[in-house]
Scaffold this active site. Sequence first.
Site, short mmCIF file in Angstrom:
data_model
loop_
_atom_site.label_atom_id
_atom_site.label_comp_id
_atom_site.label_asym_id
_atom_site.label_seq_id
_atom_site.Cartn_x
_atom_site.Cartn_y
_atom_site.Cartn_z
N THR A 1 -2.83 0.04 4.12
CA THR A 1 -2.31 1.04 3.20
C THR A 1 -3.41 1.52 2.25
O THR A 1 -3.61 2.72 2.07
CB THR A 1 -1.11 0.48 2.41
N LYS B 1 -6.29 -10.37 -17.92
CA LYS B 1 -6.39 -10.53 -19.39
C LYS B 1 -5.05 -10.25 -20.07
O LYS B 1 -4.95 -10.27 -21.29
CB LYS B 1 -7.43 -9.55 -19.95
N HIS C 1 8.66 1.20 0.03
CA HIS C 1 7.31 1.51 0.50
C HIS C 1 7.36 2.93 1.10
O HIS C 1 7.29 3.10 2.31
CB HIS C 1 6.89 0.47 1.55
C1 NCD Z 1 3.78 -3.66 5.17
C2 NCD Z 1 3.94 -3.94 3.70
O1 NCD Z 1 2.95 -4.12 2.99
O2 NCD Z 1 5.09 -3.95 3.27
N1 NCD Z 1 2.46 -3.40 5.52
C3 NCD Z 1 2.02 -2.11 5.40
O3 NCD Z 1 1.96 -1.55 4.34
N2 NCD Z 1 1.73 -1.48 6.53
C4 NCD Z 1 4.41 -4.63 6.05
C5 NCD Z 1 4.06 -6.07 5.88
O4 NCD Z 1 3.26 -6.45 5.05
O5 NCD Z 1 4.64 -6.83 6.64
#
Ligand code: NCD
Length: 307
Positions: free
Chosen positions: A52, A80, A129
């Site tokens: 990401t 901090k 997300h």
């Molecule tokens: C995911 C997350 O960070 O939620 N990863 C991502 O951003 N592609 C999925 C995961 O961590 O399993």
Amino acid sequence: MKSVISPLDLDVEEVNDLMDLGSRIMADPKKYSHMCDGKILATLFYEPSTRTRLSFEAAMLRLGGKTMGFASADSSSATKGETVADTIRVISSFADICAMRHPKEGAPAVAAANSTIPVINAGDGGHQHPTQTLTDLFTIRSLKGRLDNLVVGFCGDLKFGRTVHSLIRALVNYKNVRFIFISPKELMIPDYIRNDLLIEKGIPFEEVTQLEDILPRLDILYMTRVQRERFFNEEDYVRLKDFYILDKKKMELAREDMLVLHPLPRVNEISVEVDKDPRAVYFKQVEYGMYIRMALILHLLELDTGI
Ligand code: NCD
């Protein structure tokens, strides 16, 4: 000034426009390669990430902009005791746009409320997300040609998986999408998704524990890893981590045109032998992720894409 904290911050039309723009960028990236000249993206990552963060950075660099930031809470003033609200006030005077990942649910929303630049939630705890959701929608639309009339199976950790929660929230906006949730009892979808979203909106869904039985019915199989970092004890994690392993044999049960998606990182839930199967599109998904983030950055910076 707009921020993107939950998939609900973008309506169906905006998502469609973003995907259209993403396709145009993908077809002719050169045309967009200077659109962010002079702009800066800050990546504030209080929790580990490979894809990401780098995807956001690649997106900005490919638009001609620059990036700065930190990749772990340890290397920021959070150690901090600085609050997210104070940090974003400071970053607002350095950068034009910011992507934030935080282990605490709601932290990016707090940042957005105290920011003068757009904030993009790059994952908050087990919550949401939205840019992974845009990635997933864009992948499905590009490879399947539609986002309606789909049977979508979600498999694995449906309790803690924020990518799952976000994608369900977005897919309920499309016509005739049915869900099949495949998980161990301990990792079923949270009540706020089941009751407040699916039942409330009258969306058809089933909850099962067996993957094999339902595989032949799926248009999309969305695999997820068991989210070790959100478990309270290691024993439960060890017991549940290999509950589902998608392998070549199971893939024989699936339709010829089923697509397998995974937000990555993968642990054991998809065996590497499946990678060669043309239906396995999780690495392609990463590529779509970068292009849709390019589209989102252009949109939030209100840059004229000339179209
Ligand atoms: C995911 C997350 O960070 O939620 N990863 C991502 O951003 N592609 C999925 C995961 O961590 O399993």
